[in-house]
Design a protein around this motif. Structure first.
Motif, short mmCIF file in Angstrom:
data_model
loop_
_atom_site.label_atom_id
_atom_site.label_comp_id
_atom_site.label_asym_id
_atom_site.label_seq_id
_atom_site.Cartn_x
_atom_site.Cartn_y
_atom_site.Cartn_z
N ILE A 160 8.64 -55.87 109.58
CA ILE A 160 9.02 -56.99 108.73
C ILE A 160 10.52 -57.25 108.81
N VAL A 161 11.32 -56.20 108.80
CA VAL A 161 12.77 -56.36 108.89
C VAL A 161 13.16 -56.98 110.23
N LYS A 162 12.56 -56.52 111.30
CA LYS A 162 12.93 -57.00 112.64
C LYS A 162 12.32 -58.35 113.01
N HIS A 163 11.07 -58.61 112.53
CA HIS A 163 10.35 -59.79 113.00
C HIS A 163 9.89 -60.73 111.88
N GLY A 164 10.22 -60.41 110.65
CA GLY A 164 9.80 -61.25 109.52
C GLY A 164 8.34 -61.05 109.17
N PHE A 165 7.92 -61.75 108.13
CA PHE A 165 6.54 -61.62 107.66
C PHE A 165 5.54 -62.06 108.71
N ASP A 166 5.87 -63.14 109.41
CA ASP A 166 4.95 -63.65 110.43
C ASP A 166 4.79 -62.69 111.60
N GLY A 167 5.76 -61.80 111.77
CA GLY A 167 5.69 -60.83 112.86
C GLY A 167 4.82 -59.64 112.55
N LEU A 168 4.33 -59.55 111.33
CA LEU A 168 3.50 -58.41 110.93
C LEU A 168 2.03 -58.77 110.99
N SER A 169 1.34 -58.15 111.91
CA SER A 169 -0.12 -58.25 111.94
C SER A 169 -0.66 -56.82 111.86
N MET A 170 -1.88 -56.68 111.41
CA MET A 170 -2.46 -55.34 111.30
C MET A 170 -2.62 -54.70 112.68
N HIS A 171 -2.90 -55.50 113.68
CA HIS A 171 -3.03 -54.97 115.04
C HIS A 171 -1.68 -54.46 115.56
N LYS A 172 -0.66 -55.26 115.37
CA LYS A 172 0.69 -54.86 115.80
C LYS A 172 1.13 -53.61 115.05
N LEU A 173 0.86 -53.55 113.75
CA LEU A 173 1.22 -52.40 112.94
C LEU A 173 0.48 -51.15 113.41
N ALA A 174 -0.82 -51.28 113.65
CA ALA A 174 -1.63 -50.13 114.10
C ALA A 174 -1.07 -49.56 115.40
N LYS A 175 -0.76 -50.45 116.32
CA LYS A 175 -0.22 -50.01 117.61
C LYS A 175 1.12 -49.30 117.41
N SER A 176 1.98 -49.88 116.61
CA SER A 176 3.31 -49.31 116.37
C SER A 176 3.23 -47.95 115.66
N ALA A 177 2.28 -47.82 114.73
CA ALA A 177 2.14 -46.57 113.97
C ALA A 177 1.28 -45.53 114.69
#
Length: 185
Positions: A10-27
């Protein structure tokens, strides 16, 4: 890890940059794992905001006495808030991004924190240490300078054409003195 990565995204890409798929991959987890803890993206954001504001409130209240003289109590708050922000820059930026967002409910504010701050300010007004102001104006004078200087310090920037700003003890004391002067009757 999910919480840390969500805040970072969220800090780097804003709210629109947060998807559950992107988050799962990152985590490094499956999307299904995220849904064990969070109903949806909005629930995740609300829980993160609630948790981060609680951590900030805990840090702010450390060694703070709402019955202290205004100048002493404000200095404790400043140092606590500054140290928390310097130790948790992603958290600070995340909270700033969400502070006025319709994505979060502010109704979950820590009442212990609100009560301590209210008592502190009202006592200072009663003692004629500060003038009575709408809370938004008080907050803007009392804390906006602190947060702006912390942002300069964290980003290692300054005003154009100036060397990077470093928020050292002398600058803290100088700024705090001016803030207190501005709030006095």
């Amino acid at each position: 890890m999910i919480r840390e990565k969500a805040i970072e995204i969220i800090v780097k890409h804003g709210f629109d940059g947060l998807s559950m798929h992107k988050l799962a991959k990152s985590a490094g987890v499956s999307v299904a794992t995220i849904y064990i803890y969070f109903k949806d993206r909005e629930d995740l954001i609300q829980q993160l905001y609630t948790e981060e504001t609680r951590k900030m409130a805990d840090a702010t209240l450390r060694n703070f006495d709402p019955e202290a003289r205004f100048d002493e109590g404000l200095k404790v708050q400043w140092l606590n808030r500054m140290n928390y922000c310097l130790e948790n820059p992603y958290s600070m930026t995340f909270m700033e991004q969400l502070k006025h967002s319709p994505l979060v409910s502010r109704a979950t504010m820590d009442t212990r924190f609100l009560n301590a701050m209210s008592r502190f300010v009202h006592k200072a007004i009663e003692q004629k240490e500060i003038v009575s102001l709408p809370v938004e104006i008080y907050w803007s004078i009392a804390f906006a300078p602190l947060y702006q200087l912390v942002k300069f310090h964290i980003s290692k920037t300054s005003m154009p054409g100036r060397p990077p700003f470093v928020f050292d003890e002398a600058k803290i004391n100088q700024t705090l003195e001016l803030v207190i002067k501005a709030l006095k009757p």
